[in-house]
Design a protein around this motif. Structure first.
Motif, PDB file in Angstrom:
ATOM      1  N   ASP A   1       0.818  -1.207   0.000  1.00 42.39           N
ATOM      2  CA  ASP A   1       0.000   0.000   0.000  1.00 42.39           C
ATOM      3  C   ASP A   1       0.860   1.267   0.000  1.00 42.39           C
ATOM      4  O   ASP A   1       0.465   2.291  -0.567  1.00 42.39           O
ATOM      5  CB  ASP A   1      -0.930   0.004   1.216  1.00 42.39           C
ATOM      6  CG  ASP A   1      -1.982  -1.088   1.140  1.00 42.39           C
ATOM      7  OD1 ASP A   1      -2.248  -1.569   0.018  1.00 42.39           O
ATOM      8  OD2 ASP A   1      -2.529  -1.467   2.201  1.00 42.39           O
ATOM      9  N   ALA A   2       2.038   1.198   0.621  1.00 38.00           N
ATOM     10  CA  ALA A   2       2.923   2.362   0.653  1.00 38.00           C
ATOM     11  C   ALA A   2       3.517   2.650  -0.725  1.00 38.00           C
ATOM     12  O   ALA A   2       3.751   3.809  -1.075  1.00 38.00           O
ATOM     13  CB  ALA A   2       4.037   2.148   1.671  1.00 38.00           C
ATOM     14  N   GLY A   3       3.768   1.609  -1.498  1.00 31.57           N
ATOM     15  CA  GLY A   3       4.331   1.790  -2.829  1.00 31.57           C
ATOM     16  C   GLY A   3       4.576   0.461  -3.497  1.00 31.57           C
ATOM     17  O   GLY A   3       4.946  -0.515  -2.842  1.00 31.57           O
ATOM     18  N   HIS A   4       4.370   0.411  -4.812  1.00 35.99           N
ATOM     19  CA  HIS A   4       4.552  -0.835  -5.552  1.00 35.99           C
ATOM     20  C   HIS A   4       4.789  -0.535  -7.025  1.00 35.99           C
ATOM     21  O   HIS A   4       4.579   0.589  -7.488  1.00 35.99           O
ATOM     22  CB  HIS A   4       3.343  -1.758  -5.386  1.00 35.99           C
ATOM     23  CG  HIS A   4       2.056  -1.123  -5.809  1.00 35.99           C
ATOM     24  ND1 HIS A   4       1.230  -0.443  -4.926  1.00 35.99           N
ATOM     25  CD2 HIS A   4       1.447  -1.030  -7.025  1.00 35.99           C
ATOM     26  CE1 HIS A   4       0.177   0.018  -5.566  1.00 35.99           C
ATOM     27  NE2 HIS A   4       0.288  -0.313  -6.845  1.00 35.99           N
ATOM     28  N   ILE A   5       5.230  -1.545  -7.754  1.00 38.41           N
ATOM     29  CA  ILE A   5       5.425  -1.413  -9.203  1.00 38.41           C
ATOM     30  C   ILE A   5       4.071  -1.242  -9.882  1.00 38.41           C
ATOM     31  O   ILE A   5       3.076  -1.862  -9.490  1.00 38.41           O
ATOM     32  CB  ILE A   5       6.145  -2.657  -9.760  1.00 38.41           C
ATOM     33  CG1 ILE A   5       7.521  -2.800  -9.106  1.00 38.41           C
ATOM     34  CG2 ILE A   5       6.299  -2.570 -11.268  1.00 38.41           C
ATOM     35  CD1 ILE A   5       8.255  -4.069  -9.501  1.00 38.41           C
ATOM     36  N   GLN A   6       4.035  -0.399 -10.882  1.00 41.76           N
ATOM     37  CA  GLN A   6       2.793  -0.170 -11.611  1.00 41.76           C
ATOM     38  C   GLN A   6       2.226  -1.485 -12.144  1.00 41.76           C
ATOM     39  O   GLN A   6       2.959  -2.313 -12.681  1.00 41.76           O
ATOM     40  CB  GLN A   6       3.032   0.791 -12.775  1.00 41.76           C
ATOM     41  CG  GLN A   6       3.347   2.207 -12.351  1.00 41.76           C
ATOM     42  CD  GLN A   6       3.644   3.106 -13.534  1.00 41.76           C
ATOM     43  OE1 GLN A   6       3.547   2.688 -14.681  1.00 41.76           O
ATOM     44  NE2 GLN A   6       4.012   4.350 -13.259  1.00 41.76           N
ATOM     45  N   SER A   7       0.928  -1.667 -11.978  1.00 40.27           N
ATOM     46  CA  SER A   7       0.154  -2.811 -12.464  1.00 40.27           C
ATOM     47  C   SER A   7       0.396  -4.096 -11.676  1.00 40.27           C
ATOM     48  O   SER A   7      -0.148  -5.151 -12.029  1.00 40.27           O
ATOM     49  CB  SER A   7       0.409  -3.075 -13.961  1.00 40.27           C
ATOM     50  OG  SER A   7       1.657  -3.706 -14.170  1.00 40.27           O
ATOM     51  N   ALA A   8       1.198  -4.056 -10.601  1.00 38.95           N
ATOM     52  CA  ALA A   8       1.426  -5.260  -9.792  1.00 38.95           C
ATOM     53  C   ALA A   8       0.208  -5.553  -8.919  1.00 38.95           C
ATOM     54  O   ALA A   8      -0.570  -4.647  -8.582  1.00 38.95           O
ATOM     55  CB  ALA A   8       2.666  -5.086  -8.922  1.00 38.95           C
TER      56      ALA A   8
ATOM     57  N   ASP B   1       9.949   6.133 -11.403  1.00 36.87           N
ATOM     58  CA  ASP B   1       8.846   6.617 -12.235  1.00 36.87           C
ATOM     59  C   ASP B   1       7.883   5.500 -12.629  1.00 36.87           C
ATOM     60  O   ASP B   1       6.752   5.782 -13.047  1.00 36.87           O
ATOM     61  CB  ASP B   1       9.393   7.281 -13.507  1.00 36.87           C
ATOM     62  CG  ASP B   1      10.151   8.567 -13.208  1.00 36.87           C
ATOM     63  OD1 ASP B   1       9.935   9.124 -12.105  1.00 36.87           O
ATOM     64  OD2 ASP B   1      10.963   9.000 -14.053  1.00 36.87           O
ATOM     65  N   SER B   2       8.331   4.259 -12.527  1.00 34.83           N
ATOM     66  CA  SER B   2       7.470   3.117 -12.849  1.00 34.83           C
ATOM     67  C   SER B   2       6.843   2.513 -11.596  1.00 34.83           C
ATOM     68  O   SER B   2       6.336   1.390 -11.629  1.00 34.83           O
ATOM     69  CB  SER B   2       8.272   2.042 -13.592  1.00 34.83           C
ATOM     70  OG  SER B   2       8.674   2.500 -14.865  1.00 34.83           O
ATOM     71  N   CYS B   3       6.897   3.249 -10.496  1.00 38.42           N
ATOM     72  CA  CYS B   3       6.306   2.797  -9.229  1.00 38.42           C
ATOM     73  C   CYS B   3       5.191   3.748  -8.812  1.00 38.42           C
ATOM     74  O   CYS B   3       5.230   4.944  -9.118  1.00 38.42           O
ATOM     75  CB  CYS B   3       7.362   2.728  -8.128  1.00 38.42           C
ATOM     76  SG  CYS B   3       8.731   1.597  -8.458  1.00 38.42           S
ATOM     77  N   GLN B   4       4.234   3.212  -8.119  1.00 40.14           N
ATOM     78  CA  GLN B   4       3.177   4.025  -7.521  1.00 40.14           C
ATOM     79  C   GLN B   4       3.465   4.144  -6.033  1.00 40.14           C
ATOM     80  O   GLN B   4       3.515   3.144  -5.335  1.00 40.14           O
ATOM     81  CB  GLN B   4       1.812   3.378  -7.754  1.00 40.14           C
ATOM     82  CG  GLN B   4       1.403   3.302  -9.212  1.00 40.14           C
ATOM     83  CD  GLN B   4       0.054   2.629  -9.398  1.00 40.14           C
ATOM     84  OE1 GLN B   4      -0.604   2.279  -8.430  1.00 40.14           O
ATOM     85  NE2 GLN B   4      -0.351   2.454 -10.657  1.00 40.14           N
ATOM     86  N   GLY B   5       3.649   5.355  -5.542  1.00 38.74           N
ATOM     87  CA  GLY B   5       3.956   5.549  -4.135  1.00 38.74           C
ATOM     88  C   GLY B   5       5.449   5.529  -3.873  1.00 38.74           C
ATOM     89  O   GLY B   5       6.271   5.762  -4.765  1.00 38.74           O
ATOM     90  N   THR B   6       5.805   5.177  -2.654  1.00 41.08           N
ATOM     91  CA  THR B   6       7.202   5.211  -2.230  1.00 41.08           C
ATOM     92  C   THR B   6       7.653   3.815  -1.803  1.00 41.08           C
ATOM     93  O   THR B   6       7.110   2.823  -2.286  1.00 41.08           O
ATOM     94  CB  THR B   6       7.382   6.224  -1.079  1.00 41.08           C
ATOM     95  OG1 THR B   6       8.760   6.291  -0.714  1.00 41.08           O
ATOM     96  CG2 THR B   6       6.537   5.855   0.134  1.00 41.08           C
ATOM     97  N   TYR B   7       8.625   3.756  -0.921  1.00 40.02           N
ATOM     98  CA  TYR B   7       9.171   2.476  -0.474  1.00 40.02           C
ATOM     99  C   TYR B   7       9.198   2.432   1.044  1.00 40.02           C
ATOM    100  O   TYR B   7       9.796   3.287   1.680  1.00 40.02           O
ATOM    101  CB  TYR B   7      10.575   2.284  -1.050  1.00 40.02           C
ATOM    102  CG  TYR B   7      11.403   1.190  -0.393  1.00 40.02           C
ATOM    103  CD1 TYR B   7      10.860  -0.070  -0.137  1.00 40.02           C
ATOM    104  CD2 TYR B   7      12.732   1.415  -0.036  1.00 40.02           C
ATOM    105  CE1 TYR B   7      11.615  -1.069   0.459  1.00 40.02           C
ATOM    106  CE2 TYR B   7      13.501   0.421   0.547  1.00 40.02           C
ATOM    107  CZ  TYR B   7      12.938  -0.819   0.801  1.00 40.02           C
ATOM    108  OH  TYR B   7      13.679  -1.812   1.393  1.00 40.02           O
ATOM    109  N   VAL B   8       8.538   1.432   1.611  1.00 35.86           N
ATOM    110  CA  VAL B   8       8.520   1.211   3.057  1.00 35.86           C
ATOM    111  C   VAL B   8       9.087  -0.170   3.339  1.00 35.86           C
ATOM    112  O   VAL B   8       8.657  -1.151   2.730  1.00 35.86           O
ATOM    113  CB  VAL B   8       7.089   1.325   3.635  1.00 35.86           C
ATOM    114  CG1 VAL B   8       7.031   0.823   5.072  1.00 35.86           C
ATOM    115  CG2 VAL B   8       6.610   2.773   3.573  1.00 35.86           C
ATOM    116  N   SER B   9      10.045  -0.245   4.242  1.00 38.56           N
ATOM    117  CA  SER B   9      10.683  -1.518   4.575  1.00 38.56           C
ATOM    118  C   SER B   9       9.739  -2.425   5.353  1.00 38.56           C
ATOM    119  O   SER B   9       8.832  -1.956   6.061  1.00 38.56           O
ATOM    120  CB  SER B   9      11.950  -1.261   5.396  1.00 38.56           C
ATOM    121  OG  SER B   9      12.479  -2.476   5.899  1.00 38.56           O
ATOM    122  N   MET B  10       9.966  -3.696   5.242  1.00 36.48           N
ATOM    123  CA  MET B  10       9.208  -4.680   6.001  1.00 36.48           C
ATOM    124  C   MET B  10       9.336  -4.431   7.499  1.00 36.48           C
ATOM    125  O   MET B  10       8.396  -4.654   8.268  1.00 36.48           O
ATOM    126  CB  MET B  10       9.707  -6.091   5.645  1.00 36.48           C
ATOM    127  CG  MET B  10       9.166  -7.200   6.509  1.00 36.48           C
ATOM    128  SD  MET B  10       9.924  -8.790   6.071  1.00 36.48           S
ATOM    129  CE  MET B  10       9.228  -9.857   7.333  1.00 36.48           C
TER     130      MET B  10
END
Length: 289
Positions: A125-132, A242-251
């Motif tokens: 939910d914080a960020g992921h690859i587009q269309s994943a 640019d090909s991601c939606q959102g950011t990156y949150v660590s586990m």
């Protein structure tokens, strides 16, 4: 780079650990052993570890004895995507983040692909690859892939999944197909990844491949083009934000400590479908009910 070990005796009784490890391949109790090619596989003074192993796999490819086949080590075949060597995960078809990026931005051949994010929901939910889409429980992915195998060969269904973002319910899938025209099917490309592609997604990959091996006559597979994205979302986000939606949150983000514990407990409680309970998969697809 480690130098290849050479043998000087047919029985391969050397003291080094590499010899002991490779000796297992040719023991009669091993699933790689085939007595019909025993004579041709006897090592000579010029035989190396790699050449012995390659000979053994090549002989097994033509063997009708399905109980002698390897489970997670795949016989070489023509794949849709270019793979890379990853010594952390032998036997897994690994592709680079660049290959995934090219699929997203320059899919001139119209390949039918689906990216499955195996991270926990708060990471996705914080960020992921587009269309994943997000699937973090192995048995849910197993149920989905083998229940809707024919549907996953349709581009329209994959487009529906990419917009949905997760595994839809059975009623949602039936509703979608009631309003969709027929298309020509094509073999799907499944790409798995987690945060670093070190634990969760490799386990997911092996669970799918093992179940595929058990439910199909060797060497056929329902999903031959299933891949692991090397170094995971962390590396992809770093190189292609640019090909991601959102950011990156660590586990291990401290803000999600309670959620992580709950998801880890749920993950540990879920059983994989294997040879012993593959019948349960055919009889019950509980995730959609």
């Amino acid at each position: 780079m480690m130098e290849e070990e050479k043998y000087s005796t047919p029985k391969m009784k050397k003291t080094r650990s590499t010899t002991t490890r490779v000796k297992w391949v040719f023991e009669e109790s091993s699933p790689f052993f085939d007595d019909r090619c025993e004579e041709s596989l006897k090592p000579s003074s010029s035989t190396t570890v790699g050449s012995c192993f390659t000979q053994c796999l090549n002989s097994l490819e033509a063997s009708p004895n399905t109980h002698m086949r390897p489970t997670t080590i795949d016989i070489p075949r023509t794949l849709a995507l270019r793979t890379e060597t990853d010594y952390r995960h032998p036997g897994i078809n690994t592709i680079s983040a660049e290959t995934v990026y090219n699929l997203l931005t320059n899919n001139n051949h119209g390949l039918n692909f689906l990216i499955i994010d195996c991270r926990f929901p708060y990471e996705f939910d914080a960020g992921h690859i587009q269309s994943a889409i997000n699937v973090y429980l192995p048995n849910h992915l197993q149920e989905f892939l083998f229940e809707w195998e024919d549907h996953l060969r349709l581009n329209s269904f994959l487009a529906f999944l990419k917009e949905f973002g997760s595994i839809p319910t059975r009623s949602q899938i039936n509703k979608f197909f009631s309003a969709t025209f027929e298309q020509s099917p094509s073999e799907p490309i499944i790409i798995l990844h987690c945060e670093f592609s070190q634990s969760r997604s490799p386990k997911m990959w092996r669970s799918i491949r093992n179940l595929d091996r058990e439910s199909c006559p060797y060497p056929t597979l329902r999903y031959p083009n299933i891949y692991l994205m090397k170094d995971g979302y962390a590396n992809f986000w770093k190189n292609y934000p640019d090909s991601c939606q959102g950011t990156y949150v660590s586990m291990f983000d401290k803000r999600h400590r309670i959620e992580r514990k709950e998801f880890e407990e749920e993950l540990q409680s879920q059983a994989y479908y294997t040879r012993s309970n593959v019948g349960d998969l055919r009889r019950s697809i509980s995730v959609y009910n």
